[in-house]
Design a protein around this motif. Structure first.
Motif, PDB file in Angstrom:
ATOM      1  N   GLY A  40      -2.264  -6.400   3.065  1.00 56.03           N
ATOM      2  CA  GLY A  40      -1.136  -5.498   3.030  1.00 56.03           C
ATOM      3  C   GLY A  40      -0.721  -5.136   4.449  1.00 56.03           C
ATOM      4  O   GLY A  40      -1.293  -5.625   5.420  1.00 56.03           O
ATOM      5  N   CYS A  48      -5.181  -3.001   2.505  1.00 49.38           N
ATOM      6  CA  CYS A  48      -5.548  -3.652   1.259  1.00 49.38           C
ATOM      7  C   CYS A  48      -5.649  -5.153   1.517  1.00 49.38           C
ATOM      8  O   CYS A  48      -4.874  -5.711   2.321  1.00 49.38           O
ATOM      9  N   GLU A 106       0.824  -1.202   0.000  1.00 49.97           N
ATOM     10  CA  GLU A 106       0.000   0.000   0.000  1.00 49.97           C
ATOM     11  C   GLU A 106       0.858   1.251   0.000  1.00 49.97           C
ATOM     12  O   GLU A 106       1.986   1.265   0.508  1.00 49.97           O
ATOM     13  N   CYS A 144      -2.688   0.159  -3.954  1.00 51.48           N
ATOM     14  CA  CYS A 144      -2.262  -1.160  -3.499  1.00 51.48           C
ATOM     15  C   CYS A 144      -1.749  -1.931  -4.709  1.00 51.48           C
ATOM     16  O   CYS A 144      -2.529  -2.263  -5.604  1.00 51.48           O
TER      17      CYS A 144
END
Length: 126
Positions: free
Chosen positions: A117, A95, A6, A22
């Motif tokens: 993420g 994300c 991200e 992302c």
């Protein structure tokens, strides 16, 4: 190995705009839902927006009309454009990717969601 990276978080004033990105490695967007969760202090993790494998979009009610999720398959990147952010949007945004992104997570980074993420902080303040 799948990685979601991200970027784009930071501070923004109410009524401004901010875009989160992302970038995904080793994911076929035609097979996976991509989305954004967020978690604010003292609040539950919330699925904010989803871009499905078959190109449908979904939003939680509080961001409808203000946030937009999109993807660029060639760049393997999913975006969350935040328009008119409010102080209540302040959170860590994550994300995520899975065959089906679930709303009933026990927290962000729930292992039942396949990929996450690392999270990026968004602060909305004047």
């Amino acid at each position: 190995e799948v990685q979601l990276l991200e970027s784009g978080g930071g501070s923004v004033q109410p009524g401004g705009s901010l875009r989160l990105s992302c970038t995904a490695s080793d994911i076929d967007f035609d097979d996976y839902d991509m989305g954004w969760y967020r978690q604010a202090p003292g609040r539950e993790c919330e699925l904010v927006a989803t871009f499905t494998y078959n190109r449908q979009t979904y939003y939680t009610d509080s961001v409808k009309g203000r946030f937009a999720i999109s993807r660029d398959v060639a760049k393997k990147t999913v975006y969350l454009q935040m328009y008119n952010p409010k102080p209540g949007d302040t959170a860590v945004y994550y994300c995520a990717a899975d065959k089906y992104l679930r709303t009933d997570v026990s927290g962000c980074l729930d292992r039942r969601v396949e990929y996450w993420g690392q999270g990026t902080q968004v602060t909305v303040s004047s």
